[in-house]
Design an enzyme around this catalytic site. Structure first.
Site, PDB file in Angstrom:
ATOM      1  N   TYR A   1       1.080  -1.253  -0.051  1.00  0.00           N
ATOM      2  CA  TYR A   1       0.005  -0.210  -0.083  1.00  0.00           C
ATOM      3  C   TYR A   1       0.965   1.369  -0.065  1.00  0.00           C
ATOM      4  O   TYR A   1       1.957   1.594   0.750  1.00  0.00           O
ATOM      5  CB  TYR A   1      -0.896  -0.126   1.242  1.00  0.00           C
ATOM      6  CG  TYR A   1      -1.906   1.074   1.304  1.00  0.00           C
ATOM      7  CD1 TYR A   1      -2.937   1.298   0.519  1.00  0.00           C
ATOM      8  CD2 TYR A   1      -1.715   2.389   2.170  1.00  0.00           C
ATOM      9  CE1 TYR A   1      -3.646   2.440   0.577  1.00  0.00           C
ATOM     10  CE2 TYR A   1      -2.469   3.438   2.186  1.00  0.00           C
ATOM     11  CZ  TYR A   1      -3.501   3.503   1.506  1.00  0.00           C
ATOM     12  OH  TYR A   1      -4.198   4.554   1.485  1.00  0.00           O
TER      13      TYR A   1
ATOM     14  N   ASP B   1       9.189   3.032  -0.066  1.00  0.00           N
ATOM     15  CA  ASP B   1       8.100   3.539   0.833  1.00  0.00           C
ATOM     16  C   ASP B   1       8.436   3.205   2.401  1.00  0.00           C
ATOM     17  O   ASP B   1       7.913   2.159   2.497  1.00  0.00           O
ATOM     18  CB  ASP B   1       6.877   2.963   0.152  1.00  0.00           C
ATOM     19  CG  ASP B   1       5.818   3.676   0.833  1.00  0.00           C
ATOM     20  OD1 ASP B   1       5.891   4.470   1.806  1.00  0.00           O
ATOM     21  OD2 ASP B   1       4.502   3.562   0.395  1.00  0.00           O
TER      22      ASP B   1
ATOM     23  N   LYS C   1       3.932   9.252   8.498  1.00  0.00           N
ATOM     24  CA  LYS C   1       3.665   8.436  10.029  1.00  0.00           C
ATOM     25  C   LYS C   1       4.597   9.130  10.824  1.00  0.00           C
ATOM     26  O   LYS C   1       4.352  10.303  11.403  1.00  0.00           O
ATOM     27  CB  LYS C   1       3.565   7.219   9.673  1.00  0.00           C
ATOM     28  CG  LYS C   1       2.507   6.637   8.743  1.00  0.00           C
ATOM     29  CD  LYS C   1       2.303   5.421   8.940  1.00  0.00           C
ATOM     30  CE  LYS C   1       1.374   4.441   7.918  1.00  0.00           C
ATOM     31  NZ  LYS C   1      -0.107   4.783   8.298  1.00  0.00           N
TER      32      LYS C   1
HETATM   33  C1  LIG Z   1       3.521   2.233   3.241  1.00  0.00           C
HETATM   34  C2  LIG Z   1       2.659   3.481   3.373  1.00  0.00           C
HETATM   35  N1  LIG Z   1       2.736   4.062   2.114  1.00  0.00           N
HETATM   36  C3  LIG Z   1       2.095   5.295   2.136  1.00  0.00           C
HETATM   37  C4  LIG Z   1       0.821   5.397   2.774  1.00  0.00           C
HETATM   38  C5  LIG Z   1       0.098   6.649   2.503  1.00  0.00           C
HETATM   39  O1  LIG Z   1       0.270   7.339   3.592  1.00  0.00           O
HETATM   40  P1  LIG Z   1      -0.902   8.722   4.152  1.00  0.00           P
HETATM   41  O2  LIG Z   1      -1.806   8.001   4.508  1.00  0.00           O
HETATM   42  O3  LIG Z   1       0.019   9.449   4.895  1.00  0.00           O
HETATM   43  O4  LIG Z   1      -1.317   9.448   2.672  1.00  0.00           O
HETATM   44  C6  LIG Z   1       0.589   4.549   4.032  1.00  0.00           C
HETATM   45  C7  LIG Z   1      -0.570   4.734   4.728  1.00  0.00           C
HETATM   46  O5  LIG Z   1      -1.021   3.879   5.659  1.00  0.00           O
HETATM   47  C8  LIG Z   1       1.679   3.299   4.008  1.00  0.00           C
HETATM   48  O6  LIG Z   1       1.246   2.438   5.041  1.00  0.00           O
END
Ligand SMILES: Cc1ncc(COP(=O)(O)O)c(C=O)c1O
Length: 372
Positions: A86, A179, A207
């Site tokens: 994700y 990521d 986060k």
């Molecule tokens: C690995 C990862 N990348 C990107 C995101 C997206 O981040 P945001 O919710 O701050 O847009 C998340 C959100 O849970 C995530 O877990």
């Protein structure tokens, strides 16, 4: 735990005090500030692959702009992602996505023309990635990965796997994007890059960086990051990006983590280990198929007899039993993320006592589930 954001726990005094005093000075200027420069310099010091930084508001924005950067840098279109990974809720990464999107077949409203540029491969299968890159070498701009697959429950990279991903992307001039929205400042101060000793070309963060305030960061190689406008031609902008409140919170988080590094990371990993080992011990005599995956301060339990190593094996676990586990834990005041396709996180505010209570709650819950 804010889906992983709250490494220091809720209301960490260092973060709250810093934000309170910034509020008096102003919240939003829409021009670069010294605070942003300070934070960017801190990130370049602690993130092994970071040579330049661009601040954004969320993880989604960070991955979206990173993909645009990779396309501009390589002059290629396609994106490779992993099943169950994700990366936020934008069009190029919603194919076979984890987290909340794992329960949808595919999001409606995504243009076919966008989705057709996303190639999905299984996690922990370096041969599949190699075959894909070989076949589409001319069109693949980047591989975007959660180094630890945390949005399908929790699946860990097998020995040598991340090295293989780095090797094949490097050999084919494909941009590797880590990521690190979940792993950043959690797995280690320098995130998965530090933990696994591997440098991606771009690493995205959010986060934990904000300690409960909205902020994200794109970091990476200078030759790629300097393509961002105004020095380059890749456009990125946002009214709130780099706002003084979020940046102040992030500076306080990073200062706290740098200062407490030698106690924070061992402690959160120890608390997590106590919970995971405690659950195993408390239920060793039960006739119940389950596995627990864990790394650092992250863990998740799956009701299955098979090793969980990717999306396919995670999805074989009993969702019904997970739902029961969630309910039974909540009755006992242990609040885990309400989905099999999320990860449980430990913070620095959790004590050994909290760990013991958690183990007791899991033990009782699993005994009840084993009975029926
Ligand atoms: C690995 C990862 N990348 C990107 C995101 C997206 O981040 P945001 O919710 O701050 O847009 C998340 C959100 O849970 C995530 O877990």
């Amino acid at each position: 735990m804010g889906y992983g954001a709250m490494v220091l726990g809720h209301g960490a005094p260092a973060v709250i005090d810093a934000v309170k005093s910034q509020l008096e000075n102003g919240t939003l200027y829409c021009v670069p500030t010294e605070l942003e420069v300070k934070l960017a310099e801190m990130l370049c010091k602690i993130v092994p692959s970071a040579q330049m930084v661009r601040l954004v508001n969320t993880g989604s924005e960070a991955t979206m702009h990173s993909i645009r950067l990779a396309r501009a840098f390589t002059k290629r279109r396609d994106v490779v992602k992993f099943a169950g990974g994700y990366h936020g809720a934008h069009d190029y990464v919603l194919a076979k996505a984890g987290s909340g999107a794992a329960s949808l077949p595919a999001s409606e409203g995504v243009l076919d023309s966008a989705a057709s540029h996303t190639i999905v491969v299984p996690y922990n299968d370096s041969a599949a990635l190699e075959r894909t890159i070989e076949k589409c070498r001319e069109s693949i701009s980047c591989v975007i990965m959660e180094p630890v697959l945390a949005n399908i429950g929790l699946a860990l990279p097998e020995k040598g796997y991340i090295n293989e991903v780095r090797k094949v992307t490097e050999q084919n001039d494909v941009v590797l994007i880590f990521d690190e929205v979940v792993t950043g400042f959690r797995l280690a101060l320098g995130g998965a890059g530090e933990f696994f000793g591997i440098k991606p070309d771009i690493a995205t963060f959010a986060k934990a960086l904000g300690g409960g305030f909205p902020i994200g960061a794109i970091t990476g190689k200078k030759e790629i990051l300097e393509l961002l406008a105004p020095s380059g031609g890749v456009y990125q902008a946002s009214t709130f990006a780099g706002n003084a409140v979020s940046v102040t919170a992030a500076i306080a988080v990073i200062e706290s983590l740098v200062e407490g590094k030698n106690s924070i990371y061992p402690q959160i990993a120890r608390t997590c280990d106590s919970i995971v080992n405690g659950i195993r011990e408390a239920t060793s005599v039960l006739k119940l198929d389950y596995v627990v995956n864990s790394i650092g301060s992250m863990f998740q339990l799956f009701f299955t007899s098979e090793k969980v190593r990717d999306e396919a094996t995670a999805k074989k676990a009993s969702a019904q039993n997970f739902r029961r586990l969630y309910d039974e834990l909540l009755k006992r005041e242990v609040f885990v993320p309400p989905s099999q396709f999320e990860t449980c996180f430990i913070s620095y505010a959790h004590s050994e006592d909290d760990a013991d209570r958690t183990v007791d709650a899991y033990g009782e819950a699993l005994r009840r589930i084993a009975k029926k």
